[in-house]
Design an enzyme around this catalytic site. Sequence first.
Site, PDB file in Angstrom:
ATOM      1  N   ARG A  92      37.361  29.092  43.831  1.00 54.29           N
ATOM      2  CA  ARG A  92      38.006  30.099  42.974  1.00 54.29           C
ATOM      3  C   ARG A  92      37.548  29.989  41.515  1.00 54.29           C
ATOM      4  O   ARG A  92      37.722  30.912  40.750  1.00 54.29           O
ATOM      5  CB  ARG A  92      39.545  29.982  43.079  1.00 54.29           C
ATOM      6  CG  ARG A  92      40.075  30.509  44.409  1.00 54.29           C
ATOM      7  CD  ARG A  92      41.581  30.515  44.465  1.00 54.29           C
ATOM      8  NE  ARG A  92      42.127  29.177  44.528  1.00 54.29           N
ATOM      9  CZ  ARG A  92      43.428  28.887  44.416  1.00 54.29           C
ATOM     10  NH1 ARG A  92      44.292  29.847  44.227  1.00 54.29           N
ATOM     11  NH2 ARG A  92      43.852  27.644  44.512  1.00 54.29           N
ATOM     12  N   LYS A 188      48.283  42.872  42.074  1.00 50.08           N
ATOM     13  CA  LYS A 188      48.787  41.622  41.474  1.00 50.08           C
ATOM     14  C   LYS A 188      48.129  41.379  40.126  1.00 50.08           C
ATOM     15  O   LYS A 188      46.938  41.602  39.962  1.00 50.08           O
ATOM     16  CB  LYS A 188      48.460  40.456  42.416  1.00 50.08           C
ATOM     17  CG  LYS A 188      48.818  39.093  41.849  1.00 50.08           C
ATOM     18  CD  LYS A 188      48.547  37.994  42.849  1.00 50.08           C
ATOM     19  CE  LYS A 188      47.164  37.414  42.701  1.00 50.08           C
ATOM     20  NZ  LYS A 188      46.865  36.369  43.670  1.00 50.08           N
ATOM     21  N   ARG A 190      47.765  38.150  37.492  1.00 44.78           N
ATOM     22  CA  ARG A 190      48.087  36.736  37.280  1.00 44.78           C
ATOM     23  C   ARG A 190      47.931  36.447  35.788  1.00 44.78           C
ATOM     24  O   ARG A 190      46.843  36.521  35.236  1.00 44.78           O
ATOM     25  CB  ARG A 190      47.151  35.846  38.111  1.00 44.78           C
ATOM     26  CG  ARG A 190      47.557  34.379  38.091  1.00 44.78           C
ATOM     27  CD  ARG A 190      46.562  33.512  38.832  1.00 44.78           C
ATOM     28  NE  ARG A 190      46.662  33.614  40.281  1.00 44.78           N
ATOM     29  CZ  ARG A 190      47.572  32.974  41.019  1.00 44.78           C
ATOM     30  NH1 ARG A 190      48.475  32.214  40.460  1.00 44.78           N
ATOM     31  NH2 ARG A 190      47.565  33.115  42.325  1.00 44.78           N
TER      32      ARG A 190
HETATM   33  C1  R5P Z   1      43.932  34.829  45.162  1.00 46.21           C
HETATM   34  O1  R5P Z   1      43.771  35.984  44.846  1.00 46.21           O
HETATM   35  C2  R5P Z   1      44.280  34.416  46.543  1.00 46.21           C
HETATM   36  O2  R5P Z   1      43.998  35.413  47.463  1.00 46.21           O
HETATM   37  C3  R5P Z   1      45.731  34.002  46.672  1.00 46.21           C
HETATM   38  O3  R5P Z   1      46.550  35.113  46.501  1.00 46.21           O
HETATM   39  C4  R5P Z   1      46.052  32.965  45.648  1.00 46.21           C
HETATM   40  O4  R5P Z   1      45.104  31.962  45.648  1.00 46.21           O
HETATM   41  C5  R5P Z   1      47.419  32.386  45.903  1.00 46.21           C
HETATM   42  O5  R5P Z   1      47.726  31.496  44.865  1.00 46.21           O
HETATM   43  P1  R5P Z   1      49.225  31.140  44.531  1.00 46.21           P
HETATM   44  O6  R5P Z   1      49.882  30.734  45.795  1.00 46.21           O
HETATM   45  O7  R5P Z   1      49.096  30.001  43.542  1.00 46.21           O
HETATM   46  O8  R5P Z   1      49.847  32.330  43.907  1.00 46.21           O
END
Ligand code: R5P
Length: 289
Positions: A92, A188, A190
């Site tokens: 990632r 989403k 972040r």
């Molecule tokens: C990122 O886009 C991935 O698909 C997951 O949604 C992400 O890695 C989940 O991370 P967390 O559980 O820390 O929100």
Amino acid sequence: MIVIGCSNSKTLAKKIAKNLKAEYSPLTAKHFPDGELYVKFEKNLKNKDIVLVQTLHPANEALLEIILAGYTARDLGAKKLKLVIPYLAYIRQDKRFNPGEAVSSKITGKLLNFFDEIITIDPHLHRYKSLKEVFKTKTKKLTANNLIKEYIKKNYKNPVIIGPDEESFQWAKKIAENINTEAAILEKTRYSPKNVKVKIKSYIGIKNKDIIIIDDIISTGKTILGTIKKIKEKKPKSVSVIAVHGIFTDSITYKEIEKNTKRITTTNTIPNKHAKIDVSGLIADSLSQ
Ligand code: R5P
């Protein structure tokens, strides 16, 4: 062929060996009094095809173990040296998000290029189009999508599938297409590792439906929890969660997810109590090709 179970993946490695009717041997790994890592093979590797199995969670020491074991296997005369990394950590970190940061995926790739082949399951490819951008050696990218599809067919009737973000398309949307069911991808944002906001952008019939949220990774669980909360506002009959890789780093968020779901299921790429979907056959098939 000898399948070697490294510290994080002994049970899975044993299952892979059983599937292949190959020999299994656990790698001995211990610490010296000062904390340095010690590894030792328990079989003669000379002229054998060697498969190391090590998932990268927890990642840091596991990575060092792979490097020590891999170079040692070469030194001991292994003919072919393959590495199975069921969960590929560091992928990632695929760009320098802020000045001065390490692009860790590229560096990890360089450290592992001495293997003849690297096999992994559903790596989080976002900005990278393929593993070729990370590794110079041969790679195989497997997907647990079919196994998840079969699991859903066995355990649910007419569910609606939700992906928390655009990146979950590769899992949520594809699996939904395969079982001919409705699906929607949410949006989403972040803001930080633990601050995630999820929005429903288009109409989806959620009321009184059995919802399955599908994602590749549950790490802190904030993505899944944010998605559950949004979905619950629309009064579904039930909410379940399926992920390929179950990391669950944040116990408070995890408890919240557990409280708000009918069922949580992951594959066994990372051992955890929800790992009900077995990927050993998938890996064994790929090793036998
Ligand atoms: C990122 O886009 C991935 O698909 C997951 O949604 C992400 O890695 C989940 O991370 P967390 O559980 O820390 O929100």
